[in-house]
Scaffold this motif. Structure first.
Motif, mmCIF file in Angstrom:
data_model
loop_
_atom_site.group_PDB
_atom_site.id
_atom_site.type_symbol
_atom_site.label_atom_id
_atom_site.label_comp_id
_atom_site.label_asym_id
_atom_site.label_seq_id
_atom_site.Cartn_x
_atom_site.Cartn_y
_atom_site.Cartn_z
ATOM 1 N N MET A 1 0.834 -1.207 0.000
ATOM 2 C CA MET A 1 0.000 0.000 0.000
ATOM 3 C C MET A 1 0.867 1.254 0.000
ATOM 4 S SD MET A 1 -3.028 -1.063 2.658
ATOM 5 C CE MET A 1 -3.637 0.608 2.713
ATOM 6 N N ALA A 2 1.925 1.230 0.799
ATOM 7 C CA ALA A 2 2.819 2.394 0.846
ATOM 8 C C ALA A 2 3.478 2.630 -0.510
ATOM 9 C CB ALA A 2 3.882 2.185 1.918
ATOM 10 N N ALA A 3 3.868 1.541 -1.179
ATOM 11 C CA ALA A 3 4.487 1.679 -2.507
ATOM 12 C C ALA A 3 3.469 2.197 -3.521
ATOM 13 C CB ALA A 3 5.052 0.333 -2.946
ATOM 14 N N ALA A 4 2.228 1.707 -3.433
ATOM 15 C CA ALA A 4 1.199 2.117 -4.397
ATOM 16 C C ALA A 4 0.868 3.602 -4.272
ATOM 17 C CB ALA A 4 -0.058 1.270 -4.196
ATOM 18 N N PHE A 5 0.910 4.124 -3.039
ATOM 19 C CA PHE A 5 0.570 5.537 -2.812
ATOM 20 C C PHE A 5 1.815 6.424 -2.680
ATOM 21 C CE2 PHE A 5 -3.287 3.331 -1.453
ATOM 22 C CZ PHE A 5 -4.258 4.101 -2.075
ATOM 23 N N SER A 6 2.967 5.892 -3.064
ATOM 24 C CA SER A 6 4.234 6.658 -3.027
ATOM 25 C C SER A 6 4.538 7.184 -1.619
ATOM 26 C CB SER A 6 4.183 7.827 -4.022
ATOM 27 O OG SER A 6 3.955 7.360 -5.318
ATOM 28 N N LEU B 1 6.431 5.235 0.533
ATOM 29 C CA LEU B 1 7.644 4.593 1.047
ATOM 30 C C LEU B 1 8.690 5.652 1.371
ATOM 31 C CD1 LEU B 1 8.138 1.441 -1.205
ATOM 32 C CD2 LEU B 1 7.572 1.501 1.230
ATOM 33 N N ASN B 2 9.421 5.401 2.434
ATOM 34 C CA ASN B 2 10.509 6.303 2.822
ATOM 35 C C ASN B 2 9.996 7.700 3.212
ATOM 36 O OD1 ASN B 2 13.207 6.391 3.374
ATOM 37 N ND2 ASN B 2 13.745 7.264 1.389
ATOM 38 N N THR B 3 8.817 7.746 3.854
ATOM 39 C CA THR B 3 8.270 9.010 4.357
ATOM 40 C C THR B 3 7.871 8.838 5.818
ATOM 41 O OG1 THR B 3 5.986 8.477 3.763
ATOM 42 C CG2 THR B 3 7.339 9.561 2.075
ATOM 43 N N LYS B 4 7.770 9.971 6.514
ATOM 44 C CA LYS B 4 7.318 9.913 7.905
ATOM 45 C C LYS B 4 5.821 9.627 7.977
ATOM 46 C CE LYS B 4 10.672 13.487 9.286
ATOM 47 N NZ LYS B 4 11.001 13.981 7.903
ATOM 48 N N ALA B 5 5.087 10.020 6.934
ATOM 49 C CA ALA B 5 3.628 9.875 6.955
ATOM 50 C C ALA B 5 3.212 8.413 7.093
ATOM 51 C CB ALA B 5 3.031 10.483 5.687
ATOM 52 N N ILE B 6 3.904 7.510 6.415
ATOM 53 C CA ILE B 6 3.502 6.098 6.486
ATOM 54 C C ILE B 6 3.714 5.546 7.901
ATOM 55 C CG2 ILE B 6 5.761 5.247 5.721
ATOM 56 C CD1 ILE B 6 2.293 3.736 4.991
ATOM 57 N N LEU B 7 4.750 5.999 8.575
ATOM 58 C CA LEU B 7 4.974 5.537 9.953
ATOM 59 C C LEU B 7 3.879 6.067 10.877
ATOM 60 C CD1 LEU B 7 8.850 5.961 10.281
ATOM 61 C CD2 LEU B 7 7.556 3.880 9.804
#
Length: 279
Positions: free
Chosen positions: A130-135, A137-143
């Motif tokens: 899901m993180a890869a699909a919504f770009s 990855l490697n962001t603070k927002a996903i955490l």
């Protein structure tokens, strides 16, 4: 029943021993970081520092080390936002669960409990995709999003229990005085449940602060990586050659949690005590 002098003394002795047992490793950690390498690896370890040095802390906070200030800032931003969102959502949703009888509330409670059982490795791959699909990855927002799924259900559950212990007569009195629902919530209800709210936000902050697995999988750059991953990488690369610097990093990472506890320990203890009494 009033405690006798002997019983009170025994309790204090037991608490003192427990504190010594708990704090001794941390005290040894601090003392070790203040020693030069020649003393740190001496044949007979001692508590006395003969040649005090701050070199390990200079290395930990300098460019030659882990870039610790940047990683600390990342962790504080991620955990702080998670704590604020958890507190806000738990407060509003918990109040709704406690006060309004609507169809499906029982199902919502069951889903909240089930949400805590579906965590960890079971959903890591879906989270990654899901993180890869919504770009993301490697962001603070996903955490922040992932930590929120862990802390918000618990927060809603606990805060609804706190709100149920507050008499509805207080809200009726506020309504007679002309206060609306939102004004009553923010000026009457939330101040009374502040210990519980502080406990929830602290729980959310610490859960994010101690996380390693999600940050390891979903972040890789210095812009998003948290301090736990940074220290793990440092142990793999330099753990056998710079123990002083590694231990100094450990001391610095613990400090934010200690500072937070120092400022809000009053509310935390009140919240834990209220929860134990009110069940």
């Amino acid at each position: 029943m009033k405690e006798s002098f002997t019983q009170k003394t025994a309790n204090y002795v037991w608490l003192a021993l427990l504190m010594i047992f708990t704090l001794l490793p941390f005290a040894w950690l601090i003392v070790t970081t203040l020693k030069p390498d020649t003393e740190m690896f001496s044949t007979v370890p001692t508590w006395i520092v003969d040649n005090l040095t701050w070199e390990h802390y200079r290395w930990a906070l300098g460019d030659a080390g882990l870039q610790l200030p940047r990683l600390l800032l990342n962790s504080i931003i991620v955990c702080g936002i998670t704590a604020l969102i958890t507190g806000a959502v738990a407060c509003i949703s918990g109040y709704g669960l406690a006060r309004y009888k609507v169809p499906g509330v029982g199902l919502v409670v069951v889903l909240i409990v089930l949400a805590q059982m579906i965590q960890g490795p079971l959903i890591m791959i879906p989270w990654y995709k899901m993180a890869a699909a919504f770009s993301l990855l490697n962001t603070k927002a996903i955490l922040v999003m992932i930590y929120g799924t862990l802390t918000i259900p618990v927060g809603v559950w606990i805060m609804s229990g706190f709100f149920r212990t507050i008499p509805t007569e207080l809200e009726e009195a506020a309504a007679i005085d002309g206060a609306g629902k939102w004004r009553t919530l923010f000026t009457v209800i939330i101040p009374l449940s502040l210990p519980g709210l502080v406990s929830i936000t602290l729980y959310a902050f610490i859960l994010g602060w101690n996380d390693y697995q999600y940050s390891l999988i979903l972040t890789s750059s210095i812009d998003a990586k948290t301090v736990q991953v940074g220290i793990a990488e440092l142990m793999e690369s330099m753990g056998s050659t710079n123990w002083g610097g590694l231990l100094a990093n450990g001391v610095i990472v613990i400090l934010p949690i200690i500072v937070i506890f120092a400022f809000i320990q009053k509310y935390l203890i009140e919240g834990m005590t209220a929860g134990s009494v009110k069940g």
